[in-house]
Design a protein around this motif. Structure first.
Motif, PDB file in Angstrom:
ATOM      1  N   SER A  59      34.676  42.163  19.543  1.00  0.00           N
ATOM      2  CA  SER A  59      35.922  42.370  20.032  1.00  0.00           C
ATOM      3  C   SER A  59      36.887  42.568  19.162  1.00  0.00           C
ATOM      4  CB  SER A  59      36.099  40.981  20.864  1.00  0.00           C
ATOM      5  OG  SER A  59      35.408  40.614  21.660  1.00  0.00           O
ATOM      6  N   ARG A  60      36.882  41.901  17.892  1.00  0.00           N
ATOM      7  CA  ARG A  60      37.714  42.207  16.786  1.00  0.00           C
ATOM      8  C   ARG A  60      37.791  43.454  16.399  1.00  0.00           C
ATOM      9  NH1 ARG A  60      36.261  38.666  12.798  1.00  0.00           N
ATOM     10  NH2 ARG A  60      37.626  37.042  13.370  1.00  0.00           N
ATOM     11  N   LYS A  61      36.669  44.201  16.079  1.00  0.00           N
ATOM     12  CA  LYS A  61      36.668  45.711  15.646  1.00  0.00           C
ATOM     13  C   LYS A  61      37.231  46.700  16.952  1.00  0.00           C
ATOM     14  CE  LYS A  61      33.316  48.835  13.957  1.00  0.00           C
ATOM     15  NZ  LYS A  61      31.977  49.063  13.541  1.00  0.00           N
ATOM     16  N   THR A  62      36.958  46.431  17.890  1.00  0.00           N
ATOM     17  CA  THR A  62      37.569  46.940  19.334  1.00  0.00           C
ATOM     18  C   THR A  62      39.046  46.814  19.250  1.00  0.00           C
ATOM     19  OG1 THR A  62      35.597  46.697  20.659  1.00  0.00           O
ATOM     20  CG2 THR A  62      37.389  47.469  21.760  1.00  0.00           C
ATOM     21  N   LEU A  63      39.551  45.702  19.211  1.00  0.00           N
ATOM     22  CA  LEU A  63      40.939  45.451  19.433  1.00  0.00           C
ATOM     23  C   LEU A  63      41.854  46.137  17.945  1.00  0.00           C
ATOM     24  CD1 LEU A  63      41.292  41.702  20.368  1.00  0.00           C
ATOM     25  CD2 LEU A  63      41.746  43.635  21.645  1.00  0.00           C
ATOM     26  N   ILE A  64      41.357  46.058  16.957  1.00  0.00           N
ATOM     27  CA  ILE A  64      41.845  46.687  15.872  1.00  0.00           C
ATOM     28  C   ILE A  64      41.687  48.357  15.952  1.00  0.00           C
ATOM     29  CG2 ILE A  64      41.528  47.123  13.247  1.00  0.00           C
ATOM     30  CD1 ILE A  64      40.453  44.241  12.771  1.00  0.00           C
ATOM     31  N   SER A  65      40.848  48.475  16.376  1.00  0.00           N
ATOM     32  CA  SER A  65      40.512  50.099  16.670  1.00  0.00           C
ATOM     33  C   SER A  65      41.735  50.489  17.520  1.00  0.00           C
ATOM     34  CB  SER A  65      39.110  50.728  17.085  1.00  0.00           C
ATOM     35  OG  SER A  65      38.753  50.271  18.089  1.00  0.00           O
ATOM     36  N   LEU A  66      41.730  49.850  18.978  1.00  0.00           N
ATOM     37  CA  LEU A  66      42.762  50.190  19.799  1.00  0.00           C
ATOM     38  C   LEU A  66      44.215  49.983  19.190  1.00  0.00           C
ATOM     39  CD1 LEU A  66      41.368  48.449  22.873  1.00  0.00           C
ATOM     40  CD2 LEU A  66      41.516  50.641  22.688  1.00  0.00           C
ATOM     41  N   ALA A  67      44.530  49.043  18.308  1.00  0.00           N
ATOM     42  CA  ALA A  67      45.866  48.891  17.708  1.00  0.00           C
ATOM     43  C   ALA A  67      46.117  49.956  16.747  1.00  0.00           C
ATOM     44  CB  ALA A  67      45.775  47.532  16.936  1.00  0.00           C
ATOM     45  N   GLU A  68      45.246  50.511  16.185  1.00  0.00           N
ATOM     46  CA  GLU A  68      45.184  51.781  15.169  1.00  0.00           C
ATOM     47  C   GLU A  68      45.374  53.024  15.789  1.00  0.00           C
ATOM     48  OE1 GLU A  68      42.098  51.379  12.746  1.00  0.00           O
ATOM     49  OE2 GLU A  68      43.048  49.466  11.474  1.00  0.00           O
ATOM     50  N   GLU A  69      45.214  53.085  17.165  1.00  0.00           N
ATOM     51  CA  GLU A  69      45.073  54.386  17.821  1.00  0.00           C
ATOM     52  C   GLU A  69      46.681  54.721  17.986  1.00  0.00           C
ATOM     53  OE1 GLU A  69      42.859  54.455  21.368  1.00  0.00           O
ATOM     54  OE2 GLU A  69      40.873  54.381  20.153  1.00  0.00           O
ATOM     55  N   ASP A  70      47.192  55.858  18.048  1.00  0.00           N
ATOM     56  CA  ASP A  70      48.443  56.395  18.573  1.00  0.00           C
ATOM     57  C   ASP A  70      48.303  56.264  20.143  1.00  0.00           C
ATOM     58  OD1 ASP A  70      49.319  56.702  15.970  1.00  0.00           O
ATOM     59  OD2 ASP A  70      48.673  58.922  16.228  1.00  0.00           O
ATOM     60  N   PRO A  71      49.361  55.596  20.668  1.00  0.00           N
ATOM     61  CA  PRO A  71      49.611  55.629  22.165  1.00  0.00           C
ATOM     62  C   PRO A  71      49.693  56.816  22.687  1.00  0.00           C
ATOM     63  CG  PRO A  71      51.618  54.898  21.188  1.00  0.00           C
ATOM     64  CD  PRO A  71      50.748  54.927  19.913  1.00  0.00           C
ATOM     65  N   ALA A  72      49.433  56.994  23.964  1.00  0.00           N
ATOM     66  CA  ALA A  72      49.408  58.435  24.739  1.00  0.00           C
ATOM     67  C   ALA A  72      50.767  58.728  24.627  1.00  0.00           C
ATOM     68  CB  ALA A  72      48.925  58.198  25.970  1.00  0.00           C
ATOM     69  N   PRO A  73      51.050  60.110  24.295  1.00  0.00           N
ATOM     70  CA  PRO A  73      52.486  60.538  24.191  1.00  0.00           C
ATOM     71  C   PRO A  73      52.983  60.444  25.726  1.00  0.00           C
ATOM     72  CG  PRO A  73      50.852  62.343  23.826  1.00  0.00           C
ATOM     73  CD  PRO A  73      49.952  61.053  24.069  1.00  0.00           C
ATOM     74  N   VAL A  74      54.197  60.134  25.638  1.00  0.00           N
ATOM     75  CA  VAL A  74      54.859  59.821  27.032  1.00  0.00           C
ATOM     76  C   VAL A  74      55.727  61.140  27.143  1.00  0.00           C
ATOM     77  CG1 VAL A  74      56.451  58.455  28.536  1.00  0.00           C
ATOM     78  CG2 VAL A  74      54.719  57.462  26.998  1.00  0.00           C
ATOM     79  N   GLU A  75      55.878  61.612  28.083  1.00  0.00           N
ATOM     80  CA  GLU A  75      56.748  62.843  28.474  1.00  0.00           C
ATOM     81  C   GLU A  75      58.203  62.318  28.596  1.00  0.00           C
ATOM     82  OE1 GLU A  75      57.423  66.144  31.864  1.00  0.00           O
ATOM     83  OE2 GLU A  75      55.202  65.518  31.477  1.00  0.00           O
ATOM     84  N   PRO A  76      59.100  62.596  27.827  1.00  0.00           N
ATOM     85  CA  PRO A  76      60.446  62.201  27.922  1.00  0.00           C
ATOM     86  C   PRO A  76      60.928  62.590  29.317  1.00  0.00           C
ATOM     87  CG  PRO A  76      60.456  64.193  26.323  1.00  0.00           C
ATOM     88  CD  PRO A  76      58.915  63.863  26.917  1.00  0.00           C
ATOM     89  N   ASN A  77      61.940  61.638  29.910  1.00  0.00           N
ATOM     90  CA  ASN A  77      62.386  61.610  31.082  1.00  0.00           C
ATOM     91  C   ASN A  77      61.522  62.099  32.011  1.00  0.00           C
ATOM     92  OD1 ASN A  77      64.879  61.501  29.911  1.00  0.00           O
ATOM     93  ND2 ASN A  77      65.095  63.486  29.404  1.00  0.00           N
ATOM     94  N   ALA A  78      60.221  61.641  32.162  1.00  0.00           N
ATOM     95  CA  ALA A  78      59.302  61.620  33.190  1.00  0.00           C
ATOM     96  C   ALA A  78      59.444  60.653  34.243  1.00  0.00           C
ATOM     97  CB  ALA A  78      57.760  61.625  32.639  1.00  0.00           C
ATOM     98  N   PRO A  79      59.347  60.688  35.534  1.00  0.00           N
ATOM     99  CA  PRO A  79      59.725  59.789  36.614  1.00  0.00           C
ATOM    100  C   PRO A  79      58.604  58.821  36.486  1.00  0.00           C
ATOM    101  CG  PRO A  79      59.103  62.031  37.597  1.00  0.00           C
ATOM    102  CD  PRO A  79      59.415  62.300  35.898  1.00  0.00           C
ATOM    103  N   PRO A  80      58.891  57.544  36.871  1.00  0.00           N
ATOM    104  CA  PRO A  80      57.812  56.638  36.924  1.00  0.00           C
ATOM    105  C   PRO A  80      56.672  57.210  37.855  1.00  0.00           C
ATOM    106  CG  PRO A  80      59.955  55.598  36.995  1.00  0.00           C
ATOM    107  CD  PRO A  80      60.140  56.906  36.974  1.00  0.00           C
ATOM    108  N   ALA A  81      55.408  56.640  37.730  1.00  0.00           N
ATOM    109  CA  ALA A  81      54.468  57.090  38.655  1.00  0.00           C
ATOM    110  C   ALA A  81      54.927  56.379  40.246  1.00  0.00           C
ATOM    111  CB  ALA A  81      53.484  56.377  38.094  1.00  0.00           C
TER     112      ALA A  81
END
Length: 149
Positions: A59-81
């Motif tokens: 669990s620790r290893k998974t959480l650390i690897s998730l925290a180190e990943e870059d978040p998915a790029p968000v398209e600027p001014n994209a309308p909410p789903a």
């Protein structure tokens, strides 16, 4: 031979020693079995604890690897789903440009919509939907704004 007298011969020392050895062997065998049962119980408990700590490490290893990943790029001014309809995009654009709070009537005016009761009510319904999704907030009854970060 005189049968009336009890046998007063001393016990055979070899038999007496063998009986003592047998008794001691039985006692030690009992202790071995008891100790083996305790070892089996402790071995089971050790396995359970080892499995639990391994789950924590994973669990620790998974959480650390998730925290180190870059978040998915968000398209600027994209309308909410779910809010890609042009009316919602226009509402969000007006809020982005004004940066303040608006009432449904003011928003309808800014969007060049007819200022009829039905037109204002339609805008108010859309604003309420945006509030229910957390995209806008209603700071007081009928007054809408973008949430502050």
């Amino acid at each position: 031979m005189d049968m009336t007298r009890p046998d007063t011969r001393p016990p055979d020392p070899g038999t007496w020693l063998v009986d003592r050895l047998d008794a001691r062997e039985q006692a030690l065998t009992g202790q071995i079995e008891q100790t083996q049962a305790e070892i089996d119980t402790l071995t089971t408990r050790l396995g359970e604890l080892s499995e639990a700590i391994e789950h924590l490490r994973i669990s620790r290893k998974t959480l650390i690897s998730l925290a180190e990943e870059d978040p998915a790029p968000v398209e600027p001014n994209a309308p909410p789903a779910g809010f890609d309809h042009p009316a919602y995009q226009q509402i969000l654009t007006v809020f982005g440009e004004t940066g303040g709070s608006l009432r449904a009537r003011d928003l309808a005016l800014a969007m060049d919509l007819p200022l009829t009761a039905n037109g204002i009510q339609n805008v108010r319904a859309k604003l309420k939907r945006l509030v229910s999704r957390g995209i806008l907030v209603e700071t007081e009854p009928g007054l809408f704004a973008q949430p502050r970060p």
